[in-house]
Design a protein around this motif. Sequence first.
Motif, mmCIF file in Angstrom:
data_model
loop_
_atom_site.group_PDB
_atom_site.id
_atom_site.type_symbol
_atom_site.label_atom_id
_atom_site.label_comp_id
_atom_site.label_asym_id
_atom_site.label_seq_id
_atom_site.Cartn_x
_atom_site.Cartn_y
_atom_site.Cartn_z
ATOM 1 N N LEU A 129 -1.764 -26.025 -48.672
ATOM 2 C CA LEU A 129 -1.597 -25.399 -47.368
ATOM 3 C C LEU A 129 -2.137 -26.290 -46.259
ATOM 4 N N SER A 130 -1.557 -26.146 -45.078
ATOM 5 C CA SER A 130 -2.106 -26.788 -43.881
ATOM 6 C C SER A 130 -3.315 -25.978 -43.420
ATOM 7 N N PRO A 131 -4.165 -26.542 -42.550
ATOM 8 C CA PRO A 131 -5.300 -25.760 -42.030
ATOM 9 C C PRO A 131 -4.867 -24.452 -41.368
ATOM 10 N N ASP A 132 -3.780 -24.480 -40.605
ATOM 11 C CA ASP A 132 -3.305 -23.255 -39.964
ATOM 12 C C ASP A 132 -2.832 -22.240 -40.996
ATOM 13 N N GLN A 133 -2.127 -22.710 -42.019
ATOM 14 C CA GLN A 133 -1.685 -21.810 -43.077
ATOM 15 C C GLN A 133 -2.874 -21.213 -43.823
ATOM 16 N N CYS A 134 -3.870 -22.042 -44.073
ATOM 17 C CA CYS A 134 -5.077 -21.562 -44.756
ATOM 18 C C CYS A 134 -5.769 -20.493 -43.919
ATOM 19 N N ARG A 135 -5.915 -20.752 -42.624
ATOM 20 C CA ARG A 135 -6.566 -19.777 -41.748
ATOM 21 C C ARG A 135 -5.796 -18.456 -41.740
ATOM 22 N N ASN A 136 -4.467 -18.534 -41.684
ATOM 23 C CA ASN A 136 -3.655 -17.316 -41.679
ATOM 24 C C ASN A 136 -3.800 -16.550 -42.992
ATOM 25 N N CYS A 137 -3.775 -17.282 -44.094
ATOM 26 C CA CYS A 137 -3.891 -16.645 -45.407
ATOM 27 C C CYS A 137 -5.235 -15.934 -45.545
ATOM 28 N N LEU A 138 -6.311 -16.637 -45.211
ATOM 29 C CA LEU A 138 -7.642 -16.055 -45.343
ATOM 30 C C LEU A 138 -7.860 -14.927 -44.340
ATOM 31 N N GLY A 139 -7.314 -15.071 -43.137
ATOM 32 C CA GLY A 139 -7.439 -14.005 -42.156
ATOM 33 C C GLY A 139 -6.799 -12.718 -42.631
ATOM 34 N N ASP A 140 -5.601 -12.836 -43.205
ATOM 35 C CA ASP A 140 -4.918 -11.667 -43.740
ATOM 36 C C ASP A 140 -5.681 -11.102 -44.933
ATOM 37 N N GLN A 157 -20.075 -2.143 -52.170
ATOM 38 C CA GLN A 157 -21.097 -3.172 -52.060
ATOM 39 C C GLN A 157 -20.570 -4.574 -52.366
ATOM 40 N N GLY A 158 -19.374 -4.657 -52.896
ATOM 41 C CA GLY A 158 -18.776 -5.952 -53.179
ATOM 42 C C GLY A 158 -17.298 -5.804 -53.451
ATOM 43 N N GLY A 159 -16.560 -6.911 -53.371
ATOM 44 C CA GLY A 159 -15.137 -6.839 -53.647
ATOM 45 C C GLY A 159 -14.465 -8.191 -53.546
ATOM 46 N N GLN A 160 -13.220 -8.240 -54.040
ATOM 47 C CA GLN A 160 -12.412 -9.457 -53.996
ATOM 48 C C GLN A 160 -11.008 -9.112 -53.529
ATOM 49 N N LEU A 161 -10.403 -9.987 -52.748
ATOM 50 C CA LEU A 161 -8.978 -9.909 -52.429
ATOM 51 C C LEU A 161 -8.381 -11.239 -52.847
ATOM 52 N N LEU A 162 -7.472 -11.193 -53.820
ATOM 53 C CA LEU A 162 -6.927 -12.399 -54.443
ATOM 54 C C LEU A 162 -5.436 -12.505 -54.153
ATOM 55 N N TYR A 163 -5.046 -13.530 -53.404
ATOM 56 C CA TYR A 163 -3.649 -13.890 -53.191
ATOM 57 C C TYR A 163 -3.318 -15.087 -54.089
ATOM 58 N N PRO A 164 -2.021 -15.385 -54.282
ATOM 59 C CA PRO A 164 -1.666 -16.627 -54.974
ATOM 60 C C PRO A 164 -2.062 -17.881 -54.189
ATOM 61 N N SER A 165 -2.196 -17.759 -52.851
ATOM 62 C CA SER A 165 -2.480 -18.924 -52.013
ATOM 63 C C SER A 165 -3.916 -19.009 -51.515
ATOM 64 N N CYS A 166 -4.691 -17.928 -51.631
ATOM 65 C CA CYS A 166 -6.083 -17.960 -51.197
ATOM 66 C C CYS A 166 -6.851 -16.816 -51.836
ATOM 67 N N ILE A 167 -8.172 -16.977 -51.888
ATOM 68 C CA ILE A 167 -9.024 -15.956 -52.500
ATOM 69 C C ILE A 167 -10.227 -15.692 -51.601
ATOM 70 N N THR A 168 -10.713 -14.450 -51.616
ATOM 71 C CA THR A 168 -11.905 -14.075 -50.863
ATOM 72 C C THR A 168 -12.757 -13.148 -51.716
ATOM 73 N N ARG A 169 -14.088 -13.214 -51.493
ATOM 74 C CA ARG A 169 -14.995 -12.351 -52.237
ATOM 75 C C ARG A 169 -16.313 -12.222 -51.473
ATOM 76 N N TYR A 170 -16.945 -11.048 -51.560
ATOM 77 C CA TYR A 170 -18.293 -10.864 -51.030
ATOM 78 C C TYR A 170 -19.099 -10.003 -52.002
ATOM 79 N N GLU A 171 -20.402 -10.207 -52.017
ATOM 80 C CA GLU A 171 -21.300 -9.450 -52.888
ATOM 81 C C GLU A 171 -22.676 -9.346 -52.236
ATOM 82 N N LEU A 172 -23.539 -8.512 -52.810
ATOM 83 C CA LEU A 172 -24.924 -8.395 -52.371
ATOM 84 C C LEU A 172 -25.858 -9.273 -53.193
ATOM 85 N N TYR A 173 -25.297 -10.207 -53.942
ATOM 86 C CA TYR A 173 -26.088 -11.132 -54.747
ATOM 87 C C TYR A 173 -25.417 -12.506 -54.718
#
Length: 269
Positions: free
Chosen positions: A204-215, A228-244
Amino acid sequence: MNMNIILVFLSVLSFLISLPRAYGDPWYEGHVCKDGMNFNSNSTYQSNLKLLLSTLRSNATHGSRDKISDGFYNATAGQDLDKVSGLFLCRGDVRRETCQDCVNFATSDLPQRCPVQKGAVIWYRECLLHYSNYSFLSTVDYVPYLCLANAQDSPNRSFGKQVRNLMDEAVNQALSTPKMFGTAKEDYSDFPTLYGLAQCTQNLSPDQCRNCLGDAISQLVECCKVRQGGQLLYPSCITRYELYPFYNNKLIASPTPAPPSPGSVTSSK
């Protein structure tokens, strides 16, 4: 029992459960077989798919032209209607050997889970693998996706806003690195520390990456806003947060080379 003690206990327990296993298979998160377009056994498409998976597996182990792949590689095999495109992405904080093991496992596991489908994607905690009969290597794929939420509720009503701020910081970090991988940590006086992770596939280009992660972050906050935690997994980008702290700081701090050029192979059929 004091609520703070309970919260610390749950966080430690979740952390221990989430630790990568020293031995055995990668940590499976989920997969999707893209129904509607199937191939026949012993067809040209199947031969091209096998060639593609072999190429991805080889580059996870040996790299391209004697260069290690840095956790990402994409390639195509075949031509016209029998062309298949694919990629793997290893999480930016896993060891090279862990990446290799995950990709090797995925290239055998996913075809068994989706034996006749022309397109499929699988996510593990350590890596993802994606292939399809349509060319997606220059586009952002938002579907299919997985939203995985922690079982524990958040005790803070403003948690969604805190998660978004955290993940925005992780996105900025991801866009400043060749791996397109970033982490963030936020300390609060009235709430436990938050940890976040964001990563894009390097095609991905930087703009594409930003759009993917923003969504992905918008979906993540909506899906897990009271968790308290979760993941959103796309084929093109991944996100996750936790309390640890679920990511490896030592490996994140290591310098990384520029990503390798995309590969291309052609089936003999």
